[in-house]
Design an enzyme around this catalytic site. Structure first.
Site, PDB file in Angstrom:
ATOM      1  CD  GLN A 162      -2.845   1.359   2.223  1.00 32.61           C
ATOM      2  OE1 GLN A 162      -2.406   1.743   3.301  1.00 32.61           O
ATOM      3  NE2 GLN A 162      -4.119   1.103   2.022  1.00 32.61           N
ATOM      4  CB  CYS A 191      -4.986   7.105   6.105  1.00 30.25           C
ATOM      5  SG  CYS A 191      -4.296   7.418   7.741  1.00 30.25           S
ATOM      6  CG  ASP A 247     -17.502  -1.591  12.780  1.00 26.77           C
ATOM      7  OD1 ASP A 247     -16.351  -1.344  13.189  1.00 26.77           O
ATOM      8  OD2 ASP A 247     -18.409  -0.755  12.750  1.00 26.77           O
ATOM      9  NE  ARG A 295     -11.141  -1.374  14.144  1.00 31.84           N
ATOM     10  CZ  ARG A 295     -12.097  -0.468  14.255  1.00 31.84           C
ATOM     11  NH1 ARG A 295     -12.044   0.398  15.248  1.00 31.84           N
ATOM     12  NH2 ARG A 295     -13.101  -0.416  13.391  1.00 31.84           N
TER      13      ARG A 295
HETATM   14  C1  LIG Z   1      -4.165   1.012  14.113  1.00 35.44           C
HETATM   15  C2  LIG Z   1      -4.730   1.105  12.715  1.00 35.44           C
HETATM   16  C3  LIG Z   1      -3.887   1.373  11.640  1.00 35.44           C
HETATM   17  C4  LIG Z   1      -4.408   1.480  10.343  1.00 35.44           C
HETATM   18  N1  LIG Z   1      -3.550   1.689   9.291  1.00 35.44           N
HETATM   19  C5  LIG Z   1      -4.046   1.712   8.026  1.00 35.44           C
HETATM   20  C6  LIG Z   1      -3.163   1.818   6.899  1.00 35.44           C
HETATM   21  O1  LIG Z   1      -1.938   1.873   7.027  1.00 35.44           O
HETATM   22  N2  LIG Z   1      -3.743   1.874   5.664  1.00 35.44           N
HETATM   23  C7  LIG Z   1      -5.106   1.790   5.473  1.00 35.44           C
HETATM   24  O2  LIG Z   1      -5.588   1.830   4.342  1.00 35.44           O
HETATM   25  N3  LIG Z   1      -5.943   1.666   6.530  1.00 35.44           N
HETATM   26  C8  LIG Z   1      -5.444   1.602   7.783  1.00 35.44           C
HETATM   27  N4  LIG Z   1      -6.291   1.410   8.828  1.00 35.44           N
HETATM   28  C9  LIG Z   1      -7.742   1.196   8.564  1.00 35.44           C
HETATM   29  C10 LIG Z   1      -8.046  -0.304   8.425  1.00 35.44           C
HETATM   30  O3  LIG Z   1      -7.416  -0.853   7.293  1.00 35.44           O
HETATM   31  C11 LIG Z   1      -9.562  -0.561   8.323  1.00 35.44           C
HETATM   32  O4  LIG Z   1     -10.043   0.132   7.200  1.00 35.44           O
HETATM   33  C12 LIG Z   1     -10.318  -0.086   9.558  1.00 35.44           C
HETATM   34  O5  LIG Z   1      -9.657  -0.484  10.757  1.00 35.44           O
HETATM   35  C13 LIG Z   1     -11.759  -0.648   9.578  1.00 35.44           C
HETATM   36  O6  LIG Z   1     -11.731  -2.063   9.552  1.00 35.44           O
HETATM   37  P1  LIG Z   1     -11.929  -2.949  10.904  1.00 35.44           P
HETATM   38  O7  LIG Z   1     -13.179  -2.460  11.575  1.00 35.44           O
HETATM   39  O8  LIG Z   1     -12.013  -4.363  10.396  1.00 35.44           O
HETATM   40  O9  LIG Z   1     -10.720  -2.713  11.762  1.00 35.44           O
HETATM   41  C14 LIG Z   1      -5.800   1.315  10.117  1.00 35.44           C
HETATM   42  C15 LIG Z   1      -6.639   1.052  11.219  1.00 35.44           C
HETATM   43  C16 LIG Z   1      -6.124   0.922  12.491  1.00 35.44           C
HETATM   44  C17 LIG Z   1      -7.068   0.606  13.647  1.00 35.44           C
END
Ligand SMILES: Cc1cc2nc3c(=O)[nH]c(=O)nc-3n(C[C@H](O)[C@H](O)[C@H](O)COP(=O)(O)O)c2cc1C
Length: 323
Positions: free
Chosen positions: A68, A98, A200, A223
């Protein structure tokens, strides 16, 4: 390959500071269709030839891994894509999601969604720079007044993007509230390339609901994989109608955690490796009956060999607290 959902439509989300090479390798063993590296700043990568670990971290030669890239300028994004594709990256993913202020203030990440024309120039520059597939990860829009993900997705497909992932929140929501999977359906309806729902999705129940609400072709888990990398296999088995992978405990969990821990120590070196490993250990231990006890023994320990001994002793006995 390179984007292949024949066996599973479940992907690991990029998470800076979490989904590093050792963690991605663990998740790949549970059969993820694709994992995505932590975002890398395009200009910095091109200009700083010394960041060797950052390059190793990208997993350039590792199958089922997208690299990425983030940035604001088409020139640096294209240069970066060319560089990493030249070194073996199989898929390039563009970060347009982001929400962090230090990223959006530099007008990268989700800030690009406020300037669709500029964003599309950048996307086209990346697509034109490389022969490997380019994918795009974004949110629903900047805020509720600007839900332009379907429009950006349609234009991205026109310039050659091969897959779109949508986190079902706006930038202004950051991580608050509930991801809106139904809103992802508008993106799905706007394009003919695969659309992946994200946000989520924690288990097979939420994965099924997200797919039903969005009509998406797959799910991306972030997560929900922390301390539970087998979660991707559970979701995948459930969606593919196979016997479901069980949550690990006892000997199986012990082997997995120690393998992950050793991989981190060897990748980062002992000092940094132990620091980076603490949050993962915390997540693995938290749902265990004896988790707090093991945690107290390992969390401040400075000798990796002692940490491994304590983990081995504690984890073979481990059982999970009721969900
Ligand atoms: C600690 C953290 C770091 C993240 N870093 C990135 C990243 O480097 N690039 C990106 O596209 N999304 C990043 N995200 C977003 C996640 O890829 C994802 O879109 C977001 O957490 C929602 O998905 P989830 O509910 O399954 O965690 C990050 C999220 C978290 C919590």
């Amino acid at each position: 390959m390179p984007i292949n959902f024949d066996h599973t439509p479940v992907l690991l989300a990029p998470m800076a500071g979490i989904t590093d090479l050792p963690f991605r390798n663990v998740v790949l063993k549970f059969g993820a269709a694709l994992v995505v590296s932590e975002m890398i700043a395009s200009q910095e990568l091109v200009q700083d030839c010394k960041c060797r670990r950052s390059r190793a971290e990208l997993g350039l030669q590792v199958d089922r891994t997208a690299v990425q890239i983030a940035g604001r300028e088409a020139y640096w994004m294209a240069e970066c894509a060319r560089l990493v594709a030249g070194q073996g990256a199989q898929i390039i993913d563009i970060n347009m999601g982001c929400p962090a202020k230090k990223v959006t203030n530099g007008l990268s990440g989700s800030a690009l969604m406020r300037q669709p024309d500029h964003a599309l120039e950048l996307v086209k520059a990346v697509v034109d720079a490389v022969d490997v597939p380019v994918t795009l990860k974004m949110r629903l829009g900047w805020d509720d007044a600007q839900l332009n993900a379907p429009e950006i997705a349609r234009r991205a497909e026109e310039v050659g993007v091969k897959m779109i992932t949508v986190h079902g929140r706006t930038r202004c929501q950051f991580y608050k509230g509930q991801a809106n999977w139904r809103a992802i359906q508008k993106v799905k309806n706007a394009v003919s390339i695969p659309v992946i729902a994200n946000g989520d999705i924690l288990d097979h129940v939420s994965a099924r609901t997200a797919l039903a609400h969005s009509g998406a072709d797959g799910v991306m888990v972030g997560r929900g994989a922390q301390g539970a990398p087998w979660q991707l296999a559970q979701i995948s088995d459930s969606l593919c109608g196979e016997n479901t992978q069980k949550a690990l405990y006892g000997n199986a969990l012990c082997d997995l955690v120690i393998e992950h821990y050793e991989a981190m120590i060897s990748f980062y070196g002992p000092e940094l490796g132990m620091r980076c490993a603490r949050k993962h250990l915390g997540w693995y231990l938290q749902p265990l009956r004896n988790g707090a006890e093991i945690r107290a023994l390992v969390i401040r320990e400075l000798d990796p060999a002692k940490v491994i001994r304590e983990l081995r002793a504690g984890l073979v006995e481990s059982t999970r607290l009721a969900a």
